[in-house]
Design an enzyme around this catalytic site. Structure first.
Site, PDB file in Angstrom:
ATOM      1  N   LYS A 125       0.872  -1.191   0.000  1.00 11.64           N
ATOM      2  CA  LYS A 125       0.000   0.000   0.000  1.00 11.64           C
ATOM      3  C   LYS A 125       0.897   1.226   0.000  1.00 11.64           C
ATOM      4  O   LYS A 125       2.051   1.153   0.446  1.00 11.64           O
ATOM      5  CB  LYS A 125      -0.870  -0.001   1.265  1.00 11.64           C
ATOM      6  CG  LYS A 125      -2.075   0.897   1.172  1.00 11.64           C
ATOM      7  CD  LYS A 125      -3.245   0.249   0.456  1.00 11.64           C
ATOM      8  CE  LYS A 125      -4.359   1.236   0.191  1.00 11.64           C
ATOM      9  NZ  LYS A 125      -5.559   0.580  -0.345  1.00 11.64           N
ATOM     10  N   ASP A 165      -6.963   4.426  -4.632  1.00 11.73           N
ATOM     11  CA  ASP A 165      -7.655   4.322  -3.338  1.00 11.73           C
ATOM     12  C   ASP A 165      -8.237   5.713  -3.113  1.00 11.73           C
ATOM     13  O   ASP A 165      -8.439   6.467  -4.084  1.00 11.73           O
ATOM     14  CB  ASP A 165      -6.665   3.901  -2.231  1.00 11.73           C
ATOM     15  CG  ASP A 165      -7.356   3.546  -0.912  1.00 11.73           C
ATOM     16  OD1 ASP A 165      -7.838   2.418  -0.793  1.00 11.73           O
ATOM     17  OD2 ASP A 165      -7.441   4.399   0.001  1.00 11.73           O
TER      18      ASP A 165
END
Ligand code: NDP
Length: 450
Positions: A125, A165
């Site tokens: 991430k 995201d």
């Protein structure tokens, strides 16, 4: 179990002040107890100690020039958490709240989520504390170019493949991809969520929201229920919320709420999808304006939310889909949801519920799909995009959607079977955590110490 307690205590000492990361690790480790009791080999190989520590954490400065000629500085992150099952895969988040704790919790969750998809992808991430809100296209482009100027050396189609995201959609992926291409001279599938004319997959934009609804469909089916005719609460007004609402309508349900960081809309006639897309996808503005288009709806300003909670969860309904951000569903909210008749929650957002909320919901034995299972449709479809890129093909929307439906059904089955195996058939949190962990842990053992 002293082993788990010691590992968490050690983690808090070596990574101080990372509350969201502790919350995610505690939840996962707590549900692993029955598995670890039966399998001492995980302890012998120090799997828990290894799995909570990212393989690599990259932090970097991002300097860029705003429209007034002023140099701005942000912090960039990429956390390559675990590559036991494949290249690191996970989104980039651009939001002012981003810090190491947020990116680490998201990366940790991603490892197990990716394992649950059954696809060959590891977990990672990244992101930045850059706030895209109110920025011009030129500023967004210059920021993305500066971000990629550092990131490009750490990623690649078989190494690490970022996606979007919060705050990172098609526009940002375009600028990031363009800069990667300029820096490396290579046109390759290094990012997912790309434009449809230059390597993107049909259905990727819709996948997380559609997947969360398919997951709910599977949970309901297991209880002899269906989605059609149900009233639904949805939070958020971004990518995941919009396509959750779209799929709910497709399947005959009525979504009556949505929200953004400033307030909540309640529309008993059903959220008007066209207006929502106009306000959020086209104008990138506030939801406040919704009531000007639909006077029957009401708007609750965030300042007037119930104490310790969020207005969106305080209306009567049967199904709930958190699709905004972490910890957006508190214990106060969970109590209200249960009182108001909600019997199924499918999490589009990551770690949507606080620990207190999860406890309430599990106690009540309603259908509850934790984010790492329910929102895995996004990353799964990203992997389908990678497969299309490496075979130089583009699949039809129908083919992608059929695969997405079958992946979501498989994830549900994997979680439900594992929950049953460990004597807690109603508990998909235990099912998801154990099924995801076991796959990664076994691969780590087979690949030797690293
Ligand atoms: P977007 O940026 O498209 O939308 C996020 C929405 O949530 C916006 O409406 C935003 O409000 C609201 N929001 C964000 N932060 C906060 C906050 N701190 N408080 C209140 N509201 C907030 O993001 P996505 O839809 O892509 O992501 C939503 C969630 O889904 C995240 O948890 C993400 O990690 C998760 N997710 C996303 C995937 C994807 O494919 N995109 C895949 C799997 C999970 P505003 O409009 O005011 O900014």
């Amino acid at each position: 179990m002293p082993y788990l307690h010691d590992t968490l205590a050690q983690l808090q000492q070596s990574s101080p002040a990372q509350t969201e990361f502790y919350q995610a690790t505690e939840e996962v480790l707590d549900s692993l107890r029955p598995l670890l009791d039966l399998n001492p080999r995980y302890h012998e190989h120090s799997i828990v100690e290894r799995i909570v520590e990212p393989e690599r954490q990259i932090m970097f400065r991002v300097s860029w020039v705003d429209d007034h000629g002023k140099v701005q500085v942000n912090k960039g992150y990429r956390i390559q958490f675990n590559s036991a099952l494949g290249p690191y895969k996970g989104g980039l988040r651009f939001h002012p709240s981003v810090n190491a704790s947020i990116i680490k919790f998201l990366g940790f969750e991603q490892v197990f989520k990716n394992a649950l998809t059954g696809l060959p992808i590891g977990g990672g991430k990244g992101g930045s504390n850059f706030d895209p809100k109110g920025k011009s296209d030129g500023e967004i482009m210059r920021f993305c170019q500066a971000f990629m100027t550092e990131l490009y050396r750490h990623i690649g189609p078989t190494v690490d493949v970022p996606a979007g995201d919060i705050g990172v959609g098609g526009r940002e992926i375009g600028y990031l991809f363009g800069q990667y291409k300029r820096m490396t001279g290579r046109y390759e599938g290094v990012l997912t969520g790309k434009g449809l004319d230059w390597g993107g997959s049909l259905g990727r934009k819709e996948a997380t929201g559609y997947g969360a609804v398919y997951f709910a469909q599977n949970m309901l089916k297991a209880r002899g229920e269906e989605i059609a005719g149900k009233t639904c609460l949805v939070s958020g007004a971004g990518n995941v919320a919009i396509y959750t609402i779209e799929k709910l309508y497709d399947l005959g349900a009525v979504p009556i709420t949505c929200s953004d960081s400033q307030g909540t809309i309640h529309d008993l006639q059903g959220i008007n999808l066209k207006t929502l897309k106009l306000l959020k996808e086209v104008r990138r503005g506030s939801l406040r304006e919704y009531v000007e288009h639909h006077p029957q709806a009401t708007y609750v300003d965030a300042q007037n939310y119930p104490e310790g909670g969020h207005a969106v969860w305080h209306f009567e309904a049967q199904l709930a889909f958190p699709c905004a951000t972490q910890n957006e569903l508190t214990e106060v909210d969970a109590v209200a949801l249960l009182q108001n008749g909600v019997f199924c929650i499918s999490e589009g957002s990551n770690m949507a519920s606080t620990a207190g909320a999860v406890e309430r919901v599990l106690e009540a034995r309603i259908a509850y799909g934790p984010g790492k299972a329910a929102n895995a449709g996004g990353v799964a479809t990203s992997q389908l995009e990678m497969a299309q890129n490496s075979s130089m093909q583009q699949w039809s929307l129908e083919k992608v959607d059929v695969k997405l439906q079958s992946i979501m059904a498989d994830i549900h089955q994997r979680c439900a079977h594992t929950a049953e195996e460990f004597g807690q058939p109603h508990n998909l949190v235990v099912g998801a955590n154990i099924a995801g962990f076991r796959k990664v842990a076994d691969a780590m053992i087979e690949q030797g110490v690293y």
